[in-house]
Motif scaffolding. Structure first.
Motif, mmCIF file in Angstrom:
data_model
loop_
_atom_site.group_PDB
_atom_site.id
_atom_site.type_symbol
_atom_site.label_atom_id
_atom_site.label_comp_id
_atom_site.label_asym_id
_atom_site.label_seq_id
_atom_site.Cartn_x
_atom_site.Cartn_y
_atom_site.Cartn_z
ATOM 1 N N GLY A 147 -11.215 -1.414 -6.243
ATOM 2 C CA GLY A 147 -9.368 -1.527 -5.727
ATOM 3 C C GLY A 147 -9.084 0.074 -6.109
ATOM 4 N N GLY A 148 -9.295 1.011 -5.962
ATOM 5 C CA GLY A 148 -8.326 2.349 -6.396
ATOM 6 C C GLY A 148 -7.241 2.962 -5.809
ATOM 7 N N ALA A 149 -7.497 1.753 -4.403
ATOM 8 C CA ALA A 149 -5.650 2.577 -3.838
ATOM 9 C C ALA A 149 -4.494 1.326 -4.002
ATOM 10 C CB ALA A 149 -7.090 1.787 -1.842
ATOM 11 N N GLY A 150 -4.703 0.191 -4.702
ATOM 12 C CA GLY A 150 -4.008 -0.685 -5.393
ATOM 13 C C GLY A 150 -3.458 0.019 -6.325
ATOM 14 N N GLY A 151 -2.041 -1.138 -6.890
ATOM 15 C CA GLY A 151 -0.742 -0.995 -7.569
ATOM 16 C C GLY A 151 -1.781 -0.056 -8.979
ATOM 17 N N ALA A 174 -12.201 6.148 4.342
ATOM 18 C CA ALA A 174 -11.703 7.011 4.099
ATOM 19 C C ALA A 174 -10.645 7.664 3.648
ATOM 20 C CB ALA A 174 -12.499 8.326 5.409
ATOM 21 N N GLU A 175 -9.345 7.212 4.578
ATOM 22 C CA GLU A 175 -8.429 7.282 4.160
ATOM 23 C C GLU A 175 -7.969 7.640 2.748
ATOM 24 O OE1 GLU A 175 -3.209 7.518 5.594
ATOM 25 O OE2 GLU A 175 -5.520 6.687 6.720
ATOM 26 N N LYS A 176 -8.277 6.195 2.225
ATOM 27 C CA LYS A 176 -7.776 5.957 0.989
ATOM 28 C C LYS A 176 -9.043 6.892 -0.012
ATOM 29 C CE LYS A 176 -6.240 0.983 1.745
ATOM 30 N NZ LYS A 176 -6.505 -0.306 2.041
ATOM 31 N N ALA A 177 -10.060 7.290 0.228
ATOM 32 C CA ALA A 177 -10.367 7.682 -0.521
ATOM 33 C C ALA A 177 -10.395 9.315 -0.366
ATOM 34 C CB ALA A 177 -12.285 7.910 0.031
ATOM 35 N N ALA A 178 -10.176 9.961 0.304
ATOM 36 C CA ALA A 178 -9.763 11.085 -0.020
ATOM 37 C C ALA A 178 -8.010 10.603 -0.662
ATOM 38 C CB ALA A 178 -8.947 11.240 1.592
ATOM 39 N N ARG A 179 -7.654 9.591 -0.484
ATOM 40 C CA ARG A 179 -6.087 10.035 -1.273
ATOM 41 C C ARG A 179 -7.306 9.341 -2.884
ATOM 42 N NH1 ARG A 179 -1.932 10.826 -3.902
ATOM 43 N NH2 ARG A 179 -0.309 10.517 -4.104
ATOM 44 N N ALA A 180 -7.680 8.526 -2.988
ATOM 45 C CA ALA A 180 -7.964 8.640 -4.879
ATOM 46 C C ALA A 180 -8.605 9.985 -5.164
ATOM 47 C CB ALA A 180 -9.398 7.866 -4.314
ATOM 48 N N VAL A 187 -15.340 11.018 -8.180
ATOM 49 C CA VAL A 187 -15.994 10.196 -7.318
ATOM 50 C C VAL A 187 -15.394 8.411 -6.391
ATOM 51 C CG1 VAL A 187 -18.272 9.261 -6.375
ATOM 52 C CG2 VAL A 187 -18.316 10.980 -8.125
ATOM 53 N N ALA A 188 -15.258 8.990 -5.232
ATOM 54 C CA ALA A 188 -14.283 8.288 -4.533
ATOM 55 C C ALA A 188 -15.098 7.524 -3.070
ATOM 56 C CB ALA A 188 -12.904 7.892 -3.999
ATOM 57 N N ARG A 303 2.858 -10.361 4.088
ATOM 58 C CA ARG A 303 2.052 -9.412 4.865
ATOM 59 C C ARG A 303 1.727 -8.650 4.946
ATOM 60 N NH1 ARG A 303 6.313 -11.832 7.952
ATOM 61 N NH2 ARG A 303 6.475 -13.534 8.268
ATOM 62 N N LEU A 304 1.715 -7.462 4.756
ATOM 63 C CA LEU A 304 1.505 -6.022 4.506
ATOM 64 C C LEU A 304 0.128 -5.743 3.492
ATOM 65 C CD1 LEU A 304 4.922 -3.937 4.831
ATOM 66 C CD2 LEU A 304 2.946 -4.500 6.064
ATOM 67 N N MET A 305 0.461 -6.590 2.261
ATOM 68 C CA MET A 305 -0.367 -6.915 1.651
ATOM 69 C C MET A 305 -1.445 -7.195 1.484
ATOM 70 S SD MET A 305 0.044 -7.868 -2.756
ATOM 71 C CE MET A 305 0.048 -6.248 -3.320
ATOM 72 N N GLU A 306 -1.635 -8.376 2.121
ATOM 73 C CA GLU A 306 -3.041 -9.474 2.615
ATOM 74 C C GLU A 306 -3.611 -8.465 3.625
ATOM 75 O OE1 GLU A 306 -2.445 -13.097 1.647
ATOM 76 O OE2 GLU A 306 -0.575 -13.151 3.183
ATOM 77 N N ALA A 307 -2.773 -7.613 4.621
ATOM 78 C CA ALA A 307 -3.505 -6.945 5.322
ATOM 79 C C ALA A 307 -4.194 -5.727 4.848
ATOM 80 C CB ALA A 307 -2.327 -6.257 6.688
ATOM 81 N N GLY A 308 -3.949 -5.078 3.715
ATOM 82 C CA GLY A 308 -4.842 -4.538 3.157
ATOM 83 C C GLY A 308 -4.712 -2.791 3.270
ATOM 84 N N GLY A 309 -4.070 -2.629 4.394
ATOM 85 C CA GLY A 309 -3.379 -1.029 5.003
ATOM 86 C C GLY A 309 -2.802 0.012 4.019
ATOM 87 N N HIS A 310 -1.960 -1.283 2.730
ATOM 88 C CA HIS A 310 -0.999 -0.469 1.890
ATOM 89 C C HIS A 310 -1.892 0.789 0.893
ATOM 90 C CE1 HIS A 310 -2.435 -3.570 -0.270
ATOM 91 N NE2 HIS A 310 -1.721 -3.378 -1.600
ATOM 92 N N LEU A 311 -1.365 1.621 0.024
ATOM 93 C CA LEU A 311 -1.780 2.431 -0.517
ATOM 94 C C LEU A 311 -0.867 2.268 -2.442
ATOM 95 C CD1 LEU A 311 -4.207 4.687 -1.778
ATOM 96 C CD2 LEU A 311 -2.176 6.353 -1.483
ATOM 97 N N GLY A 312 -1.216 2.431 -3.130
ATOM 98 C CA GLY A 312 -0.369 2.196 -4.201
ATOM 99 C C GLY A 312 0.458 0.889 -4.234
ATOM 100 N N LYS A 313 1.975 0.770 -4.248
ATOM 101 C CA LYS A 313 3.201 -0.494 -4.702
ATOM 102 C C LYS A 313 3.717 -0.491 -2.991
ATOM 103 C CE LYS A 313 2.783 -2.226 -8.928
ATOM 104 N NZ LYS A 313 2.118 -3.622 -9.233
ATOM 105 N N ILE A 314 3.845 -1.905 -3.119
ATOM 106 C CA ILE A 314 4.494 -1.824 -2.309
ATOM 107 C C ILE A 314 6.146 -2.738 -2.625
ATOM 108 C CG2 ILE A 314 5.632 -3.743 0.109
ATOM 109 C CD1 ILE A 314 2.801 -3.781 0.922
#
Length: 322
Positions: A147-151, A174-180, A187-188, A303-314
């Protein structure tokens, strides 16, 4: 004051911004006028009725806040009205005011905005208490962060790199992997297309997933490896090969910060202030905020958190308070 109440267990629509009783500081507590809070998976679990509350916990969600002290209780001598702080909570952060033990307060790191600081206490305390105080992660070891994209994940990547570890993380896409990788991951892994076991062995694994990840986690541990399970997103049960544990001299820890005593939380907060805050102030560790949402519209944040598209904190922000 107003707070976000959970009217019944269910989807985001059960959250209501409503008038509730103002908190008063008990002995050793302060009251904070909340500028912002932040979403955590435990809030979602609480809303669904999957996180049973203890009798002395606030019924309102929210495990961290930032704001200004508006009242000081008996026995508090090192804080005063007007101080800007952030805080680790047992609950109650989705509100205009919250009472918190003084030992769970942190100063605002230099260079971090007051609202932005709301997303720091829970993630930094979770990461430090689990990676350092429980798993004893050392320089030169390899860490796997699920879960490397979460808070927690974005914070764990950065703190582990600052400690000299090699960091592998799993993310979705891939987008979250690049950000990680930008945050420091060596390695992401996109868990949708790759198997994390192929990149081991790992000295330490920080798992927010649970469920059927258990067997693969243990199989991926190095000799003397440590698995720390802090989340149950994929369920409560998994298979465990005891031979893997015995012959690797491995250890499996299940932990949660919320149920710990205020004395333990104060110890963790002091460790974070002493060790992590300098990393933030020198830019080694950066807060990662996906977006802000009005506190009164906490349902949209969920809703945003459960959709799973976020990176980091809401973050949830009270109108006109920043």
């Amino acid at each position: 004051m107003k707070a976000v109440s959970i009217t019944e267990h269910g989807g985001p629509e059960v959250l209501r911004w409503a008038e509730v009783e103002d908190p008063t500081p008990g002995v050793g507590e302060v009251v904070i006028d909340v500028v912002a809070s932040a979403l955590n998976r435990a809030d979602v679990m609480q809303r669904w009725g999957l996180y049973p509350l203890q009798p002395d916990w606030s019924p309102y969600p929210g495990l961290e806040v930032s704001g200004r002290i508006s009242a000081v209780g008996e026995g508090v001598t090192d804080r005063q009205v007007g101080d800007e702080v952030c805080a680790l909570l047992t609950g109650g952060g989705y509100a205009q005011k919250v009472a918190v033990p003084a030992g769970q307060l942190l100063t605002i790191p230099k260079g971090v905005g007051l609202a932005e600081a709301a997303g720091l206490p829970e993630a930094t305390a979770t990461v430090w208490s689990n990676l350092v105080m429980t798993a004893h992660l050392r320089a030169g070891e390899t860490l796997l962060v699920h879960g490397g994209a979460g808070g927690v994940g974005t914070t764990a990547i950065q703190i582990a790199k600052a400690l000299g570890a090699r960091v592998v993380t799993t993310v979705g896409g891939a987008e979250k992997a690049a950000r990680a990788r930008e945050l420091g991951a060596d390695v992401a892994i996109d868990h949708r297309t790759e198997d994390f076991t192929e990149h081991g062995p790992y000295d330490v694994i920080l798992d927010v997933v649970g469920g059927d990840y258990l067997e693969r986690n243990v199989r991926s541990l190095a000799a003397d490896g440590r698995l720390v399970v802090i989340g149950l997103q994929k369920g409560l049960e998994g298979q465990l090969n005891l031979a893997e544990i015995v012959f690797k001299r491995a250890s499996v820890h299940g932990t949660t910060l919320r149920t710990r005593s205020k004395e333990y939380k104060a110890e963790v907060v002091a460790e974070v202030q002493r060790n992590v805050w300098p990393m933030i102030e020198n830019g080694t560790v950066k807060p990662v905020v996906d977006r802000t949402v009005p506190m009164a519209d906490a349902a949209e944040g969920h809703r945003l958190m459960e959709a799973g598209g976020h990176l980091g904190k809401i973050l949830l922000v009270n109108d006109g308070s920043a």
